[in-house]
Design a protein around this motif. Structure first.
Motif, mmCIF file in Angstrom:
data_model
loop_
_atom_site.group_PDB
_atom_site.id
_atom_site.type_symbol
_atom_site.label_atom_id
_atom_site.label_comp_id
_atom_site.label_asym_id
_atom_site.label_seq_id
_atom_site.Cartn_x
_atom_site.Cartn_y
_atom_site.Cartn_z
ATOM 1 N N LEU A 1 0.832 -1.213 0.000
ATOM 2 C CA LEU A 1 0.000 0.000 0.000
ATOM 3 C C LEU A 1 0.864 1.260 0.000
ATOM 4 O O LEU A 1 0.529 2.260 -0.640
ATOM 5 C CB LEU A 1 -0.938 0.002 1.219
ATOM 6 C CG LEU A 1 -2.082 -1.020 1.167
ATOM 7 C CD1 LEU A 1 -2.862 -1.022 2.487
ATOM 8 C CD2 LEU A 1 -3.024 -0.717 -0.001
ATOM 9 N N GLY A 2 1.984 1.199 0.713
ATOM 10 C CA GLY A 2 2.883 2.356 0.748
ATOM 11 C C GLY A 2 3.492 2.634 -0.624
ATOM 12 O O GLY A 2 3.515 3.773 -1.103
ATOM 13 N N VAL A 3 3.958 1.581 -1.266
ATOM 14 C CA VAL A 3 4.551 1.728 -2.606
ATOM 15 C C VAL A 3 3.509 2.311 -3.564
ATOM 16 O O VAL A 3 3.774 3.255 -4.313
ATOM 17 C CB VAL A 3 5.063 0.363 -3.118
ATOM 18 C CG1 VAL A 3 5.485 0.449 -4.571
ATOM 19 C CG2 VAL A 3 6.216 -0.138 -2.245
ATOM 20 N N LYS A 4 2.308 1.752 -3.498
ATOM 21 C CA LYS A 4 1.224 2.168 -4.385
ATOM 22 C C LYS A 4 0.845 3.638 -4.133
ATOM 23 O O LYS A 4 0.535 4.375 -5.061
ATOM 24 C CB LYS A 4 0.034 1.254 -4.098
ATOM 25 C CG LYS A 4 -1.049 1.262 -5.113
ATOM 26 C CD LYS A 4 -1.979 0.077 -4.826
ATOM 27 C CE LYS A 4 -3.446 0.463 -4.927
ATOM 28 N NZ LYS A 4 -3.818 1.027 -6.214
ATOM 29 N N ALA A 5 0.900 4.040 -2.880
ATOM 30 C CA ALA A 5 0.463 5.399 -2.532
ATOM 31 C C ALA A 5 1.452 6.467 -3.006
ATOM 32 O O ALA A 5 1.040 7.540 -3.440
ATOM 33 C CB ALA A 5 0.260 5.508 -1.017
#
Ligand SMILES: NC(=O)c1ccc[n+]([C@@H]2O[C@H](COP(=O)([O-])OP(=O)(O)OC[C@H]3O[C@@H](n4cnc5c(N)ncnc54)[C@H](O)[C@@H]3O)[C@@H](O)[C@H]2O)c1
Length: 256
Positions: free
Chosen positions: A122-126
């Motif tokens: 989720l962090g990478v995607k955000a």
């Protein structure tokens, strides 16, 4: 003297404790503005306050890395407050709930995968859209030596960290043409609350500590600074030709 990450803006998850806290401090000392996030509000705020008191730039945001909507708020607030986003350090993670496979529960498995692997995803995607639009960025994912070699009783943790390793490589290939680097860090056992609490919970604390120490060729555990320095290097332009790499910092644990 110019700092090694002067002018950059970093988000550090799990920044209230251990490797995240030390990375936040060292990134700030080398010139970055740092958004410290964590579930633990009091301790996280204390790290940000300490950075500001030392003359650095920092802010704290409460965050559960498993909540997708909160990630959007973290990115938006970082951009509003500091104007850019150059570095993400995905350090939030748990090491609890190690269970032999014969006793393992699906709930414990899901909790570990949810925080360590999905939280990193989720962090990478955000941050990826912001970094790609800017044509620059460095994402640093905390995997582990246990993302490369196994250890009995830690199936969920090993699977989550092996997942972080391969998530990192796949995304690194996608984002390289866009100017964004993605690397994983693989610490040996480091003296942080995560590891010290694991020792404390064991039947024989000293025996477990000695056993773990003996697996490191250097005959000792690591200290948080030794991982934070690797993270500052990956955050900085000193590592400008590194992406999709596995940076092992383990006192020789996996050399054998
Ligand atoms: N310490 C080690 O020896 C070691 C070795 C290899 C890898 N790692 C990895 O490095 C990272 C940091 O470990 P550490 O030793 O600093 O641990 P730590 O327990 O000291 O710190 C982890 C932080 O993550 C936070 N956190 C937990 N769940 C969260 C969630 N859902 N949302 C937001 N924050 C959450 C905790 O509140 C804590 O502040 C972890 O991903 C860990 O797996 C640690």
């Amino acid at each position: 003297m110019a700092g090694r990450v002067d002018g950059k803006v970093a988000v550090v998850t799990g920044g209230a404790s251990g490797l995240g806290a030390e990375s936040a401090r060292r990134l700030a000392r080398e010139g970055a503005a740092v958004v410290v996030t964590d579930l633990a509000e009091e301790a996280g705020r204390a790290v940000a306050d300490e950075i500001v008191a030392a003359g650095g730039r920092a802010a704290f945001m409460a965050q559960d890395v498993t909540e997708e909507a909160r990630w959007t708020e973290v990115v938006d607030t970082t951009l509003q407050r500091f104007g850019r986003l150059d570095v993400l350090v995905n350090s939030a993670g748990i090491g609890e709930g190690g269970q032999p496979i014969l006793e393992a529960t699906l709930d414990a498995w899901r909790r570990t995968i949810g925080i360590n692997l999905e939280g990193t995803f989720l962090g990478v995607k955000a941050v990826a859209p912001t970094m790609a639009a800017a044509g620059r960025g460095s994402i640093i994912n905390l995997s582990s030596i246990l993302g490369k070699v196994g250890m009995p009783g830690t199936a969920a943790y090993c699977a989550s960290k092996g997942g972080v390793l391969m998530l990192t490589k796949a995304v690194a290939l996608e984002l390289a043409p866009l100017g964004v680097r993605v690397n994983s860090v693989h610490p040996g056992f480091i003296e942080t609350p995560m590891v010290l609490n694991t020792f404390r919970r064991s039947e024989n604390e000293n025996e477990m500590r000695d056993n773990i120490v003996s697996r490191h060729a250097m005959g000792r555990l690591g200290v948080p600074r030794e991982i934070a320095d690797a993270i500052v290097f990956l955050a900085s332009d000193e590592s400008s030709f590194m992406t999709g790499a596995e940076m092992v910092v383990d006192g020789g644990y996996t050399a054998a």
